[in-house]
Write an enzyme that holds these catalytic residues in place. Structure first.
Site, PDB file in Angstrom:
ATOM      1  N   HIS A 140      15.657  37.625  90.619  1.00 22.62           N
ATOM      2  CA  HIS A 140      16.040  38.961  90.184  1.00 22.62           C
ATOM      3  C   HIS A 140      16.780  38.831  88.863  1.00 22.62           C
ATOM      4  O   HIS A 140      17.498  37.857  88.641  1.00 22.62           O
ATOM      5  CB  HIS A 140      16.935  39.633  91.236  1.00 22.62           C
ATOM      6  CG  HIS A 140      17.072  41.113  91.048  1.00 22.62           C
ATOM      7  ND1 HIS A 140      17.967  41.662  90.150  1.00 22.62           N
ATOM      8  CD2 HIS A 140      16.440  42.162  91.633  1.00 22.62           C
ATOM      9  CE1 HIS A 140      17.865  42.985  90.202  1.00 22.62           C
ATOM     10  NE2 HIS A 140      16.950  43.316  91.078  1.00 22.62           N
TER      11      HIS A 140
ATOM     12  N   ASP B 174      12.061  43.330  97.329  1.00 25.47           N
ATOM     13  CA  ASP B 174      10.635  43.650  97.228  1.00 25.47           C
ATOM     14  C   ASP B 174       9.778  42.730  98.080  1.00 25.47           C
ATOM     15  O   ASP B 174       8.669  43.083  98.471  1.00 25.47           O
ATOM     16  CB  ASP B 174      10.192  43.545  95.766  1.00 25.47           C
ATOM     17  CG  ASP B 174      11.007  44.435  94.859  1.00 25.47           C
ATOM     18  OD1 ASP B 174      11.114  45.628  95.163  1.00 25.47           O
ATOM     19  OD2 ASP B 174      11.553  43.937  93.855  1.00 25.47           O
TER      20      ASP B 174
END
Length: 429
Positions: A305, A363
């Site tokens: 991320h 995700d």
């Protein structure tokens, strides 16, 4: 730390004030830098620049911490519900039982959209992407609700906020229904926020629809996890649009357009497609090796991320939620989940992933969960937008009420041609 920082430009020293937040790093205030030195800073992506002061969300990417108004995301997702989180975002404190009941009532009574919006949908092709439909429809709300577009009026700002939180699920469900050729399903006031949305998506007029409470709780948790994420691309877009004085519906539509980008809101769809490409657990090692190969274009989606350099705190909650949904469906040996579990274990133990801090993010799991609940992949980002709406609204309202904010106007480093004279076309060889 000192209250100022010294910078030297062309042998000239100037002192710049240092600001301190409640938690997190200090910031150097460069607001007067150009006036005092004639130079700007250069920061592509604004990764080292604080664009505003905010009381809403705090992230510590190194420690894997996400706080909404000071509350850990884990506690809100496990113990609260989405509308409670919405109240917290908007007003800064968790509601009392009376405040919660009143807020829920007001949101529920705003879920209907103007009947002429039905005709609006008829102008789209049936195969239009639901996010394209959402950008258009949310922007069009300003054409239907003139009584809540005056941003200088606090009451109108709150009405617009409630309307968008309430109507976003209705518009999202309409976009889905339109894409599959089914009639729109009106909201039902006796249902809670998330159950109402599931019913609008999956009910049909010819038979009764019972909302699965496991699904409703899972989706509610997904909404909480996506409600806000500090000054990300779409939130910054909403603030930038709002800084011009644009009406709130237009600002949120701008945020939806930004979220549509695959590097932002489309990541869960990309992660699911990757898991489907891998297909079975026995192919995991092959694809991990491909990911490690610098000459191979394949990239593992759902890992790492831009902000989190530790395990994404939302991913832990999402992992549990995924198991609950698949367990409810009786899917104990789901190949996608098995692939995901193997990839997770490799990411947490393999030196390559550890060194590069490629931990599983939210995700990684959310795509599997939404697919299991019956949502097609092109609806994933729509659900993200639905959840993020409250964060956008809270950030927008905070910006409007901040006396220090001004219209956004980033600077640039010009690298084009120097000044030159115009040559008549007859003289150009």
């Amino acid at each position: 730390m000192s209250a100022s920082s010294t910078i030297t430009v062309d042998d000239k020293q100037i002192d710049l004030p240092v600001k301190t937040g409640t938690i997190g790093p200090h910031v150097i205030d460069i607001g007067k830098l150009h006036a005092k030195t004639g130079v700007f800073t250069f920061d592509p992506g604004f990764t080292s620049t604080a664009s505003c002061e905010s009381k809403i969300t705090y992230i510590d990417g190194d420690e894997g911490v996400l706080l909404y108004r000071g509350y850990p995301i884990e506690q809100l997702a496990e113990q609260g519900d989405f509308l409670e989180t919405c109240y917290l975002m908007l007003f800064g404190e968790l509601p009392t039982p009376a405040q919660k009941a009143d807020f829920d009532y007001r949101v529920t009574r705003h879920t209907m959209v103007h009947d002429q919006m039905n005709r609006f949908f008829q102008g789209f092709r049936r195969d239009a992407h639901p996010m394209a439909v959402m950008v258009a429809c949310v922007g069009a709300l300003s054409a239907f609700y003139h009584d809540s577009t005056d941003i200088s009026d606090e009451k109108q700002r709150m009405i617009a906020s409630l309307r968008m939180i309430a109507k976003m699920p209705t518009l999202a469900a309409m976009a889905y229904k339109y894409s599959i050729g089914q009639p729109f399903v009106y909201p039902k006031n006796e249902l809670d926020y998330t159950s109402n949305f599931l019913r609008m998506c999956f009910a049909v007029p010819c038979e009764e629809y019972q909302v699965n409470p496991i699904f409703a709780r899972a989706l509610d948790r997904i909404f909480i996890l996506h409600a806000d994420h500090e000054q990300n691309a779409s939130t910054s877009t909403v603030r930038l649009a709002g800084s011009s004085g644009a009406n709130p519906f237009a600002c949120i539509a701008a945020g939806i357009a930004c979220l549509w980008g695959p590097a932002h809101g489309g990541a869960n769809e990309a992660a699911l497609k990757m898991l489907m490409e891998i297909g079975t657990p026995d192919r995991v090692k092959q694809y991990v090796d491909k990911a490690k190969d610098k000459n191979d274009p394949f990239r593992l989606m759902g890992f790492g991320h831009r902000v989190y350099k530790n395990y994404d705190p939302r991913a832990r909650i999402m992992q549990k939620t995924t198991h609950e949904v698949l367990g409810e469906l009786g899917i104990k040996d789901d190949p996608l989940l098995e692939v995901a579990m193997q990839l997770e274990q490799i990411a947490l133990k393999d030196e390559y992933f550890i060194e590069k801090k490629l931990y599983p993010n939210i995700d990684f799991y959310s795509g599997i969960t939404l697919k299991a609940m019956g949502f097609p992949t092109d609806m994933f980002t729509v659900l993200f937008a639905l959840a993020r709406t409250v964060g956008w609204i809270a950030q927008w309202a905070e910006m409007i009420e901040d006396p220090s904010q001004k219209i956004g106007r980033p600077r640039q480093l010009y690298i084009g041609p120097d000044k030159r004279e115009y040559v008549p076309i007859s003289q150009r060889g």
